[in-house]
Design an enzyme around this catalytic site. Structure first.
Site, PDB file in Angstrom:
ATOM      1  CB  ALA A 255      -0.924  -0.011   1.219  1.00  0.00           C
ATOM      2  CB  ALA A 256       4.400   1.823  -0.124  1.00  0.00           C
ATOM      3  N   GLY A 257       2.408   2.641  -2.743  1.00  0.00           N
ATOM      4  CA  GLY A 257       2.505   3.324  -4.040  1.00  0.00           C
ATOM      5  C   GLY A 257       1.754   4.648  -4.052  1.00  0.00           C
TER       6      GLY A 257
ATOM      7  NE  ARG B 217      -0.876   3.292 -12.947  1.00  0.00           N
ATOM      8  CZ  ARG B 217      -0.575   1.996 -12.854  1.00  0.00           C
ATOM      9  NH1 ARG B 217      -0.760   1.197 -13.879  1.00  0.00           N
ATOM     10  NH2 ARG B 217      -0.084   1.489 -11.739  1.00  0.00           N
TER      11      ARG B 217
ATOM     12  N   GLY C  18       0.042  -7.359 -15.869  1.00  0.00           N
ATOM     13  CA  GLY C  18       1.109  -8.283 -16.202  1.00  0.00           C
ATOM     14  C   GLY C  18       0.490  -9.596 -16.666  1.00  0.00           C
TER      15      GLY C  18
ATOM     16  CG  ASN D 284      -3.726   0.513 -11.857  1.00  0.00           C
ATOM     17  OD1 ASN D 284      -3.338   0.394 -10.705  1.00  0.00           O
ATOM     18  ND2 ASN D 284      -3.566  -0.435 -12.761  1.00  0.00           N
TER      19      ASN D 284
ATOM     20  CB  ALA E 110     -48.777  22.924   9.286  1.00  0.00           C
TER      21      ALA E 110
ATOM     22  CG  ASN F 146     -32.606  24.911  18.479  1.00  0.00           C
ATOM     23  OD1 ASN F 146     -32.915  25.745  17.628  1.00  0.00           O
ATOM     24  ND2 ASN F 146     -31.761  23.939  18.246  1.00  0.00           N
ATOM     25  CE1 TYR F 147     -26.446  29.360  19.008  1.00  0.00           C
ATOM     26  CE2 TYR F 147     -27.020  30.281  16.868  1.00  0.00           C
ATOM     27  CZ  TYR F 147     -26.085  30.055  17.879  1.00  0.00           C
ATOM     28  OH  TYR F 147     -24.799  30.513  17.738  1.00  0.00           O
TER      29      TYR F 147
END
Ligand code: UD1
Ligand code: CA
Length: 465
Positions: free
Chosen positions: A10-12, A16, A141, A231, A384, A390-391
């Site tokens: 997982a270092a790559g 791309r 490959g 990729n 409705a 609340n603030y």
């Protein structure tokens, strides 16, 4: 059983992809690439036998597997997949065998890893290569098998180095291997960077070991789609679609109906009970759990939300971090924000926003309301346009409403405030003080009626014209 380690590459850099975000943290199926692979590996060995090679943006990448208990091995310079395994040598040389997985092939299933492990042992191979024959082998490959012994590998040739004739070979290298540690490490120093990228290719170990008289075997995966790598973003989105479909199929297998599964976005860990119906274009994300016999209508997004049995979510709802009871009806266009708990049989209708609020059983808020930081009892009717204020610009305050209360339309409830059990709030009231149990509270000016006023005005205006 022979002890195996698992090494995850997982270092790559993921050149791309053309993104700033490291490849391993890109998500498919709602989970980082690396996390998929780590989770598959955990089904095979203990976390402390898993070694993740990290390099590019290592500290960020580690976050994908935080708290799992796996080991990390730094590869500060990314000089190829072979070089990555060289970094792991001190950590895994003590294991008789190890498996190598690629952090960018997230569809790999534990069953397949186990198959490769068992094949490797049965073959008594120095190296076992997982292969596949996907419809389009471009970019991978290729595996050249020995002519006289087709279960064995002659060499692996990278896409860039293929001759025209070799381009026709459809069997690809999945980038997933099993190795006999002692034999591999006896020869890994022979790798050379004499290739297009100037890197040490792990794939070259096939020819090196074969020339040293060692056995290199190949196992073809049952499902080519499972080993595909990502990729590019386009490839990643193909994997995403495949993963989501896999999840949808898992749910369908358990009796869930998923209409047009190719349009739904369901994260890997979502659970849904039987007889529930999920309509097209629904997103079920994170740790969402849905009961039996529910229906989720189109264009609703549920994230980390729990739904009881028999609940209906109509179209266009946005439900996050909330819990809804049984037999409730939500939506269309309801917005539940984190920390909301909605009782059994409750109804929430269109354009109702709820935040950090408890709504008791059989309570209803059917139209255009904001309920924030509130504790609402059972069988309450919220009319409705009701707003909990609340603030105040500095602090958040709570509203509490007792069982059976009736809150008339367009009432504004200035928190902190309490409406007693069975109380009744007149429509349009601005409530600033607590209301006792069973009381009526009205806060609005008396209505004025002037007989004939409108008619007289019309006449006056027409004369002026
Ligand atoms: C590799 C294989 C190819 C195979 C394909 C399958 C090589 C040389 N080629 O190609 O035969 O068909 O995978 O998906 O191995 N990585 C490191 N350190 C490095 C370089 C890479 O940890 O120095 C990691 C990457 O983060 C990635 C994995 O190794 O997770 C594979 O690297 P990548 O560059 O994607 O290899 P491919 O070109 O896909
Ligand atoms: Ca790759």
């Amino acid at each position: 059983m022979t002890q195996f380690a698992i090494v995850i590459l997982a270092a790559g850099k993921g050149t791309r992809l053309n993104t700033r975000r490291p490849k391993m943290l890109h998500e498919v199926g709602g989970k980082a690439l690396l996390r998929h692979v780590v989770d598959a590996a955990r089904q095979i060995v203990q976390p402390n036998d898993i070694y993740v090679i990290v390099g590019h943006q290592a500290e960020e990448v580690k976050k994908a597997a935080v708290g799992v208990g796996v080991n990390f091995i730094p590869q500060t310079e990314q000089r190829g997949t072979g070089h990555a395994i060289q970094q792991a040598q001190p950590a895994v040389a003590g294991y008789e065998h190890f498996l190598t997985l690629s952090g960018d092939a997230p569809l790999i299933r534990p069953e397949t890893i186990a198959r490769l492990r068992d094949f490797h042992l049965a073959q008594r191979a120095a190296m076992s290569v997982l292969t596949a024959c996907p419809p389009d082998p471009q970019g991978y490959g290729r595996v050249l098998r020995k002519k006289d012994a087709p279960s064995e590998v002659d060499c692996i040739v990278e896409q860039r180095a293929l001759t025209q004739e070799q381009e026709r070979i459809r069997e690809i290298n999945a980038g997933i291997y099993a190795f006999a540690s002692r034999i591999l490490f006896a020869h890994i120093g022979e790798l050379q960077a004499n290739n297009a990228q100037g890197e040490l290719y792990l794939t070259d170990m096939a020819a090196i070991l074969r020339r040293a008289g060692e056995r290199v075997a190949a196992l073809e995966a049952e499902d080519a789609a499972e080993v595909l790598g990502a990729n590019t973003i386009a490839e990643m989105m193909e994997l995403d679609a495949a993963l989501r479909l896999r999840t949808a199929r898992r749910l369908m297998q358990k009796g869930v109906t998923v209409f047009r599964p190719e349009t739904t976005v369901i994260d890997a860990e979502v659970e849904v009970g039987p007889d529930t119906v999920i309509e097209p274009f629904v997103q079920l994300l994170g740790q969402t759990r849905i009961g039996e016999n529910c229906r989720i209508r189109s264009f609703s997004v549920l994230e980390d939300t729990v739904l009881g049995d028999g609940t209906l979510v109509r179209n266009g709802c946005n439900l996050e971090g909330s819990e809804i009871g049984r037999g409730a009806a939500i939506g269309p266009y309801t917005h539940l924000r984190a920390g909301s708990v909605i009782g059994d049989g409750a109804h929430l209708g269109n354009f109702v926003e709820v935040k950090n609020t408890r709504l008791g059983n059989n309570s209803k808020a059917n139209h255009l309301a904001y309920l924030g930081d509130a504790e609402i009892g059972s069988a309450v009717n919220v009319g409705a346009g009701v707003i909990t204020c609340n603030y105040d610009g500095y602090t958040k305050s709570r509203t509490t409403i007792g069982d059976g209360a009736f809150v008339g339309s367009d009432a504004t409830l200035i928190a902190p405030v309490h409406l007693g059990q069975g109380s009744y709030i007149g429509a349009g009231s601005c409530i600033t003080e607590d209301v006792p149990q069973d009381a009526l509270a009205v806060e609005r000016s008396a209505q004025v009626v002037k007989e004939g006023w409108a008619l007289k005005r019309r006449i006056r205006k027409s004369r002026e014209a």
